[in-house]
Write a protein that holds these residues in place. Structure first.
Motif, PDB file in Angstrom:
ATOM      1  N   PRO A 295     -10.037  10.096   3.097  1.00  0.00           N
ATOM      2  CA  PRO A 295      -9.061   9.826   4.156  1.00  0.00           C
ATOM      3  C   PRO A 295      -9.136   8.404   4.687  1.00  0.00           C
ATOM      4  O   PRO A 295      -8.322   8.013   5.515  1.00  0.00           O
ATOM      5  N   GLU A 296     -10.100   7.611   4.224  1.00  0.00           N
ATOM      6  CA  GLU A 296     -10.263   6.249   4.710  1.00  0.00           C
ATOM      7  C   GLU A 296      -9.014   5.412   4.445  1.00  0.00           C
ATOM      8  O   GLU A 296      -8.377   5.533   3.406  1.00  0.00           O
ATOM      9  N   GLY A 297      -8.691   4.560   5.419  1.00  0.00           N
ATOM     10  CA  GLY A 297      -7.543   3.672   5.258  1.00  0.00           C
ATOM     11  C   GLY A 297      -6.203   4.335   5.481  1.00  0.00           C
ATOM     12  O   GLY A 297      -5.162   3.726   5.239  1.00  0.00           O
ATOM     13  N   ASN A 298      -6.217   5.592   5.910  1.00  0.00           N
ATOM     14  CA  ASN A 298      -4.972   6.311   6.201  1.00  0.00           C
ATOM     15  C   ASN A 298      -4.036   6.373   4.996  1.00  0.00           C
ATOM     16  O   ASN A 298      -2.811   6.353   5.129  1.00  0.00           O
ATOM     17  N   PHE A 299      -4.605   6.434   3.807  1.00  0.00           N
ATOM     18  CA  PHE A 299      -3.790   6.428   2.601  1.00  0.00           C
ATOM     19  C   PHE A 299      -2.876   7.646   2.448  1.00  0.00           C
ATOM     20  O   PHE A 299      -1.773   7.517   1.915  1.00  0.00           O
ATOM     21  N   PRO A 300      -3.298   8.839   2.906  1.00  0.00           N
ATOM     22  CA  PRO A 300      -2.386   9.975   2.748  1.00  0.00           C
ATOM     23  C   PRO A 300      -1.026   9.744   3.382  1.00  0.00           C
ATOM     24  O   PRO A 300      -0.008  10.205   2.858  1.00  0.00           O
ATOM     25  N   GLU A 301      -0.975   9.046   4.496  1.00  0.00           N
ATOM     26  CA  GLU A 301       0.312   8.766   5.129  1.00  0.00           C
ATOM     27  C   GLU A 301       1.027   7.592   4.468  1.00  0.00           C
ATOM     28  O   GLU A 301       2.258   7.572   4.389  1.00  0.00           O
ATOM     29  N   GLN A 302       0.255   6.627   3.978  1.00  0.00           N
ATOM     30  CA  GLN A 302       0.870   5.437   3.405  1.00  0.00           C
ATOM     31  C   GLN A 302       1.545   5.690   2.068  1.00  0.00           C
ATOM     32  O   GLN A 302       2.520   5.008   1.723  1.00  0.00           O
ATOM     33  N   VAL A 303       1.041   6.648   1.293  1.00  0.00           N
ATOM     34  CA  VAL A 303       1.568   6.834  -0.065  1.00  0.00           C
ATOM     35  C   VAL A 303       2.901   7.578  -0.078  1.00  0.00           C
ATOM     36  O   VAL A 303       3.589   7.593  -1.102  1.00  0.00           O
ATOM     37  N   ALA A 304       3.269   8.218   1.033  1.00  0.00           N
ATOM     38  CA  ALA A 304       4.565   8.885   1.131  1.00  0.00           C
ATOM     39  C   ALA A 304       5.540   7.923   1.790  1.00  0.00           C
ATOM     40  O   ALA A 304       5.494   7.697   2.987  1.00  0.00           O
ATOM     41  N   ILE A 305       6.428   7.327   0.993  1.00  0.00           N
ATOM     42  CA  ILE A 305       7.321   6.276   1.478  1.00  0.00           C
ATOM     43  C   ILE A 305       8.744   6.823   1.548  1.00  0.00           C
ATOM     44  O   ILE A 305       9.257   7.402   0.593  1.00  0.00           O
ATOM     45  N   SER A 306       9.375   6.618   2.684  1.00  0.00           N
ATOM     46  CA  SER A 306      10.733   7.116   2.882  1.00  0.00           C
ATOM     47  C   SER A 306      11.711   6.442   1.928  1.00  0.00           C
ATOM     48  O   SER A 306      11.584   5.256   1.607  1.00  0.00           O
ATOM     49  N   LEU A 307      12.698   7.207   1.487  1.00  0.00           N
ATOM     50  CA  LEU A 307      13.754   6.681   0.612  1.00  0.00           C
ATOM     51  C   LEU A 307      15.006   6.279   1.391  1.00  0.00           C
ATOM     52  O   LEU A 307      16.044   6.000   0.793  1.00  0.00           O
ATOM     53  N   ASP A 308      14.885   6.220   2.721  1.00  0.00           N
ATOM     54  CA  ASP A 308      16.078   5.965   3.527  1.00  0.00           C
ATOM     55  C   ASP A 308      16.607   4.546   3.421  1.00  0.00           C
ATOM     56  O   ASP A 308      17.734   4.264   3.832  1.00  0.00           O
ATOM     57  N   LYS A 309      15.814   3.633   2.867  1.00  0.00           N
ATOM     58  CA  LYS A 309      16.262   2.253   2.696  1.00  0.00           C
ATOM     59  C   LYS A 309      16.387   1.863   1.217  1.00  0.00           C
ATOM     60  O   LYS A 309      16.463   0.688   0.873  1.00  0.00           O
ATOM     61  N   LEU A 310      16.412   2.866   0.355  1.00  0.00           N
ATOM     62  CA  LEU A 310      16.415   2.603  -1.083  1.00  0.00           C
ATOM     63  C   LEU A 310      17.617   1.797  -1.540  1.00  0.00           C
ATOM     64  O   LEU A 310      17.491   0.852  -2.318  1.00  0.00           O
ATOM     65  N   PHE A 311      18.802   2.147  -1.071  1.00  0.00           N
ATOM     66  CA  PHE A 311      20.028   1.541  -1.586  1.00  0.00           C
ATOM     67  C   PHE A 311      20.389   0.268  -0.817  1.00  0.00           C
ATOM     68  O   PHE A 311      20.364   0.249   0.412  1.00  0.00           O
ATOM     69  N   VAL A 312      20.739  -0.776  -1.543  1.00  0.00           N
ATOM     70  CA  VAL A 312      21.215  -2.012  -0.936  1.00  0.00           C
ATOM     71  C   VAL A 312      22.579  -1.739  -0.302  1.00  0.00           C
ATOM     72  O   VAL A 312      23.472  -1.162  -0.935  1.00  0.00           O
TER      73      VAL A 312
END
Length: 381
Positions: A56-73
């Motif tokens: 759990p070090e570095g808060n990686f579990p939260e960081q690896v799930a990235i929202s797709l809400d900004k995917l499209f230009v």
């Protein structure tokens, strides 16, 4: 007024998201509707998920799930959450993809980037709220282990283990022959310096039991946790438990492709055969990219930008009534293997073939496993 036609991408992983972002900046939104079909409600950064599952070090579990809400230009696109079960193709002007819900999505052009199926900790849930609990379960299992046996010597992302670790690998050297022997020996040296016991040219029986392992060559080990190699297509490899979970490696997500287009579109290893343009032979309006494409190169996230650029250019050619001319040349191999947060070994297959140790590997990747770069690639600041 003519209705817009769909350009559909199946898969929102490394290749699918890169293609979607690129196409969203080039397709004319008044003529074409860009749709990404993905089962997950988020982008899972698999490279970072290796560490997220171990610690759990570095808060990686939260960081690896990235929202797709900004995917499209310019918001030029749409996400559809679902699983594709079938493809139809009329041979001239596109076809339909069918979702498990029964919904049919028509397409003018289709890009297949469904990736591979994973078992163990990388078979993460499809929604973000479930992800932290999922990784917490795996943290607990790793933390309780005092003596760990890793079966297989791929590009091992060991993490910051305090336990005793041994690796048993059937080959003469670690990794595979995509990389030179000199580099493969250097990886072994780095691991031994960290106190890892490396056993080469030996095999652990399939039915090995925790606490009592005898290798094919008679080596006796007493691990309280046995984990099995899980080859990672994106720059490093992870390991999963052999006890109480499946230990199969990743498998091409090809069932709906095979049942729809026929087994002839698959190579003997289950990946989709592609032309240098990434079009599937016999299907000029269907492309395949990323982990699913059958290419004689290691499957790595960094290479999928190249796939994206070629596919984007060729799709633009099709909608403009032109021939597809952009072709793929096999990439030179590059790998950065992380060994903990501050260590690692790198190989760049350019010039006279460059090798680097802890400092460069840590600077390039080990500290945050490219999470910030991936977020930027998905439109986040």
């Amino acid at each position: 007024m003519t209705s817009r036609q769909n350009v559909v991408i199946v898969g929102g992983g490394g290749a699918g998201s890169a293609i979607a972002r690129s196409l969203s900046s080039t397709l004319d939104p008044t003529k074409y509707h860009l749709i990404v079909i993905t089962a997950r409600s988020y982008f899972l950064h698999l490279v970072g998920s290796v560490r997220a599952a171990v610690t759990p070090e570095g808060n990686f579990p939260e960081q690896v799930a990235i929202s797709l809400d900004k995917l499209f230009v310019n918001s030029n696109g749409k996400i559809v959450h679902g699983e594709v079960t079938a493809i139809s193709d009329d041979g001239t002007s596109g076809g339909y993809v069918t979702l498990v819900s029964g919904e049919e999505v028509p397409y003018l052009i289709l890009v297949l980037a469904p990736g591979r199926h994973w078992d163990g900790p990388l078979a993460a849930p499809n929604t973000s709220p479930e992800l932290n609990a999922w990784f917490n379960q795996w943290h607990s299992r790793f933390e309780k282990a005092k003596d760990i046996l890793l079966v297989g010597g791929g590009a091992v992302g060991i993490g910051a283990y305090k336990q005793d670790v041994a690796i048993v690998h059937g080959g003469e050297y670690l990794l595979n022959d995509a990389y030179p022997v000199k580099y493969r020996k250097d990886i072994e040296r780095h691991l031994r310096l960290r106190g890892v016991e490396v056993i080469l040219g030996d095999i652990v029986p399939d039915k090995a039991e925790v606490g009592n392992v005898i290798t094919r060559n008679g080596k006796r080990l007493s691990p309280d946790l046995i984990v099995s190699r899980l080859p990672m297509p994106r720059v490093l490899t992870f390991t999963i438990f052999r006890t109480q979970v499946s230990c199969r490696g990743p498998r091409p997500n090809n069932a709906f492709i095979k049942s729809s287009l026929g087994s002839q579109v698959l190579s003997s290893n289950g990946f989709v055969s592609v032309l240098p343009t990434f079009q599937i032979p016999g299907y000029g309006r269907i492309f395949a990219a990323g982990d699913i494409a059958d290419l004689e190169e290691q499957k790595q996230l960094g290479k999928y930008i190249t796939h994206s650029n070629i596919i984007t250019a060729n799709i633009q050619a099709i909608v403009n009534g032109q021939q597809t001319t952009k072709t793929h040349t096999l990439s030179r191999e590059l790998i950065v293997i992380t060994i903990g947060k501050n260590g690692g070994a790198s190989y760049f297959g350019i010039l006279w073939c460059l090798m680097f140790g802890n400092w460069i590997s840590s600077l390039v990747k080990s500290r945050n496993l490219l999470v910030s770069r991936m977020r930027k690639a998905l439109g986040h600041d």
